[in-house]
Design a protein around this motif. Structure first.
Motif, PDB file in Angstrom:
ATOM      1  N   ALA A  20       0.831  -1.208   0.000  1.00  0.00           N
ATOM      2  CA  ALA A  20       0.000   0.000   0.000  1.00  0.00           C
ATOM      3  C   ALA A  20       0.865   1.257   0.000  1.00  0.00           C
ATOM      4  N   GLU A  21       1.922   1.261   0.790  1.00  0.00           N
ATOM      5  CA  GLU A  21       2.798   2.434   0.848  1.00  0.00           C
ATOM      6  C   GLU A  21       3.532   2.623  -0.470  1.00  0.00           C
ATOM      7  N   SER A  22       3.885   1.513  -1.115  1.00  0.00           N
ATOM      8  CA  SER A  22       4.572   1.596  -2.398  1.00  0.00           C
ATOM      9  C   SER A  22       3.651   2.138  -3.481  1.00  0.00           C
ATOM     10  N   GLU A  23       2.377   1.801  -3.393  1.00  0.00           N
ATOM     11  CA  GLU A  23       1.425   2.277  -4.399  1.00  0.00           C
ATOM     12  C   GLU A  23       1.194   3.782  -4.314  1.00  0.00           C
ATOM     13  N   VAL A  24       1.594   4.386  -3.194  1.00  0.00           N
ATOM     14  CA  VAL A  24       1.524   5.848  -3.100  1.00  0.00           C
ATOM     15  C   VAL A  24       2.394   6.476  -4.186  1.00  0.00           C
ATOM     16  N   ILE A  25       3.519   5.831  -4.492  1.00  0.00           N
ATOM     17  CA  ILE A  25       4.396   6.355  -5.543  1.00  0.00           C
ATOM     18  C   ILE A  25       3.649   6.402  -6.867  1.00  0.00           C
ATOM     19  N   ASP A  26       2.908   5.331  -7.174  1.00  0.00           N
ATOM     20  CA  ASP A  26       2.118   5.313  -8.408  1.00  0.00           C
ATOM     21  C   ASP A  26       1.131   6.472  -8.442  1.00  0.00           C
ATOM     22  N   SER A  27       0.456   6.693  -7.323  1.00  0.00           N
ATOM     23  CA  SER A  27      -0.560   7.747  -7.291  1.00  0.00           C
ATOM     24  C   SER A  27       0.045   9.120  -7.524  1.00  0.00           C
ATOM     25  N   LEU A  28       1.316   9.278  -7.160  1.00  0.00           N
ATOM     26  CA  LEU A  28       1.971  10.568  -7.340  1.00  0.00           C
ATOM     27  C   LEU A  28       2.399  10.807  -8.782  1.00  0.00           C
ATOM     28  N   VAL A  29       2.817   9.752  -9.478  1.00  0.00           N
ATOM     29  CA  VAL A  29       3.429   9.953 -10.797  1.00  0.00           C
ATOM     30  C   VAL A  29       2.539   9.543 -11.966  1.00  0.00           C
ATOM     31  N   GLU A  30       1.480   8.790 -11.699  1.00  0.00           N
ATOM     32  CA  GLU A  30       0.594   8.399 -12.797  1.00  0.00           C
ATOM     33  C   GLU A  30       0.024   9.635 -13.485  1.00  0.00           C
ATOM     34  N   GLY A  31       0.078   9.647 -14.776  1.00  0.00           N
ATOM     35  CA  GLY A  31      -0.511  10.735 -15.534  1.00  0.00           C
ATOM     36  C   GLY A  31       0.346  11.968 -15.655  1.00  0.00           C
ATOM     37  N   LEU A  32       1.560  11.945 -15.086  1.00  0.00           N
ATOM     38  CA  LEU A  32       2.445  13.105 -15.227  1.00  0.00           C
ATOM     39  C   LEU A  32       2.909  13.231 -16.671  1.00  0.00           C
ATOM     40  N   ALA A  33       3.004  14.463 -17.135  1.00  0.00           N
ATOM     41  CA  ALA A  33       3.589  14.709 -18.455  1.00  0.00           C
ATOM     42  C   ALA A  33       5.076  14.394 -18.402  1.00  0.00           C
ATOM     43  N   PRO A  34       5.676  13.992 -19.521  1.00  0.00           N
ATOM     44  CA  PRO A  34       7.112  13.682 -19.534  1.00  0.00           C
ATOM     45  C   PRO A  34       7.967  14.795 -18.930  1.00  0.00           C
ATOM     46  N   ALA A  35       7.596  16.043 -19.186  1.00  0.00           N
ATOM     47  CA  ALA A  35       8.382  17.155 -18.648  1.00  0.00           C
ATOM     48  C   ALA A  35       8.358  17.179 -17.127  1.00  0.00           C
ATOM     49  N   ARG A 107       6.877  -0.690 -11.147  1.00  0.00           N
ATOM     50  CA  ARG A 107       5.829  -1.608 -10.743  1.00  0.00           C
ATOM     51  C   ARG A 107       6.336  -3.045 -10.691  1.00  0.00           C
ATOM     52  N   ALA A 108       7.192  -3.403 -11.622  1.00  0.00           N
ATOM     53  CA  ALA A 108       7.745  -4.752 -11.628  1.00  0.00           C
ATOM     54  C   ALA A 108       8.651  -4.974 -10.416  1.00  0.00           C
ATOM     55  N   GLU A 109       9.505  -4.004 -10.105  1.00  0.00           N
ATOM     56  CA  GLU A 109      10.418  -4.143  -8.968  1.00  0.00           C
ATOM     57  C   GLU A 109       9.641  -4.125  -7.650  1.00  0.00           C
ATOM     58  N   CYS A 140       9.819  -3.051   6.435  1.00  0.00           N
ATOM     59  CA  CYS A 140       9.702  -1.746   7.087  1.00  0.00           C
ATOM     60  C   CYS A 140      10.713  -0.762   6.525  1.00  0.00           C
ATOM     61  N   ALA A 141      11.931  -1.250   6.265  1.00  0.00           N
ATOM     62  CA  ALA A 141      12.945  -0.390   5.654  1.00  0.00           C
ATOM     63  C   ALA A 141      12.500   0.060   4.269  1.00  0.00           C
ATOM     64  N   GLY A 142      11.845  -0.839   3.525  1.00  0.00           N
ATOM     65  CA  GLY A 142      11.314  -0.463   2.214  1.00  0.00           C
ATOM     66  C   GLY A 142      10.256   0.618   2.320  1.00  0.00           C
ATOM     67  N   MET A 143       9.404   0.509   3.345  1.00  0.00           N
ATOM     68  CA  MET A 143       8.392   1.552   3.553  1.00  0.00           C
ATOM     69  C   MET A 143       9.038   2.884   3.884  1.00  0.00           C
ATOM     70  N   MET A 144      10.127   2.843   4.654  1.00  0.00           N
ATOM     71  CA  MET A 144      10.854   4.074   4.967  1.00  0.00           C
ATOM     72  C   MET A 144      11.378   4.719   3.690  1.00  0.00           C
ATOM     73  N   GLU A 145      11.931   3.903   2.792  1.00  0.00           N
ATOM     74  CA  GLU A 145      12.432   4.429   1.518  1.00  0.00           C
ATOM     75  C   GLU A 145      11.299   5.025   0.689  1.00  0.00           C
ATOM     76  N   ALA A 146      10.169   4.331   0.626  1.00  0.00           N
ATOM     77  CA  ALA A 146       9.033   4.825  -0.157  1.00  0.00           C
ATOM     78  C   ALA A 146       8.505   6.133   0.420  1.00  0.00           C
ATOM     79  N   LEU A 147       8.436   6.224   1.744  1.00  0.00           N
ATOM     80  CA  LEU A 147       7.959   7.461   2.371  1.00  0.00           C
ATOM     81  C   LEU A 147       8.910   8.611   2.065  1.00  0.00           C
ATOM     82  N   ALA A 148      10.219   8.358   2.197  1.00  0.00           N
ATOM     83  CA  ALA A 148      11.204   9.417   2.001  1.00  0.00           C
ATOM     84  C   ALA A 148      11.202   9.931   0.568  1.00  0.00           C
TER      85      ALA A 148
END
Length: 271
Positions: A20-35, A107-109, A140-148
């Motif tokens: 769930a915490e990792s999917e936050v990254i998707d929600s932030l970048v999905e639909g962003l323009a290349p720029a 998403r694969a990683e 938990c360490a992975g969640m820390m990385e995703a949050l940061a």
């Protein structure tokens, strides 16, 4: 870890939080323009694409540690003397100029790491960068990385991340490695126990350490996570220290090994 999940006996719950915490990254970048992927983040020299690529690499390491110890040793052997340099070199191997490909790689990683950690025996330490750790703690360490790194992306986009009680895993991990800030600076941790009293996003109190400890950290748990990932300066956070050692700790706290980096300046992200 009062009121927090046991990362040994409740591995499925921790893995669900990691997903769930990792999917936050998707929600932030999905639909962003290349720029927008080329926007600079508060981490000097790192664009949003760099942030996602870094997470790709860290999650690939975690998944490999859980699934193939020999391959993990080969991946990290060249980074033994200069981990940050090795990480920065790896970033250039990711498709930084192709957002669609980079998002697919992330998403694969992400899925590879979660599946490999979930399949590992919960009580069996896995090889890692500092010392072997159980899969739940590595999650938990992975969640820390995703949050940061997610915070860096959100700051670059001028948006806000809604924190949930999933951050309890990050809080517990950060308290567990409370000495990292000293070690990264060549300092000796004080010979005393700290008391942490932190309020979760839902209003629960999370408590660590002896109740009668003279050195105490109190305040907001989400702010605590921003402190230990060095994404906010202590002056801009709802955290209070009692005792000289605790006060010093707020200046140097970090939940990762290696160089602390520049951190953030006072007032840079004032409320």
């Amino acid at each position: 870890m009062n009121n927090l999940p046991n990362v040994i006996t409740e591995l499925p719950a921790v893995i669900a939080d990691l997903r769930a915490e990792s999917e936050v990254i998707d929600s932030l970048v999905e639909g962003l323009a290349p720029a927008d992927w080329a926007r600079e983040t508060p981490a000097e020299g790192w664009t949003i694409a760099h942030q996602v690529a870094h997470l790709c690499f860290v999650y690939r390491l975690a998944g490999t540690a859980a699934s193939d110890a020999a391959a993990f040793e080969r991946m990290t052997a060249q980074a033994a003397d200069d981990f940050d340099g090795a990480v920065n070199a790896v970033l250039d191997t990711y498709p930084l100029d192709d957002p669609e490909a980079l998002l697919a790689r992330w998403r694969a990683e992400r899925d590879f790491a979660a599946e490999a950690l979930a399949a590992a025996p919960a009580d069996q330490p896995l090889p890692w960068l500092v010392r072997p750790i159980p899969p739940g703690i590595l999650a938990c360490a992975g969640m820390m990385e995703a949050l940061a790194h997610g915070q860096d992306i959100a700051d670059a986009l001028g948006t806000t991340v809604e924190r949930t009680d999933r951050i309890g895993n990050v809080v517990g991990f950060s308290v567990m490695v409370w000495e990292f800030g000293y070690q990264s600076r060549g300092l000796t941790p004080p010979d005393t126990e700290f008391r942490f009293e932190l309020t979760s996003p839902s209003g629960h109190k999370w408590e660590f350490g002896p109740d009668g400890a003279e050195q105490r950290i109190t305040g907001d748990a989400a702010d605590f996570c921003l402190l230990v990932t060095r994404r906010r300066h202590r002056d801009d956070l709802d955290l209070t220290a009692e005792g000289a050692d605790a006060d010093h700790w707020l200046d140097i706290a970090q939940a990762y090994r290696g160089p602390a980096g520049e951190g953030r300046k006072p007032g840079q992200f004032a409320r």
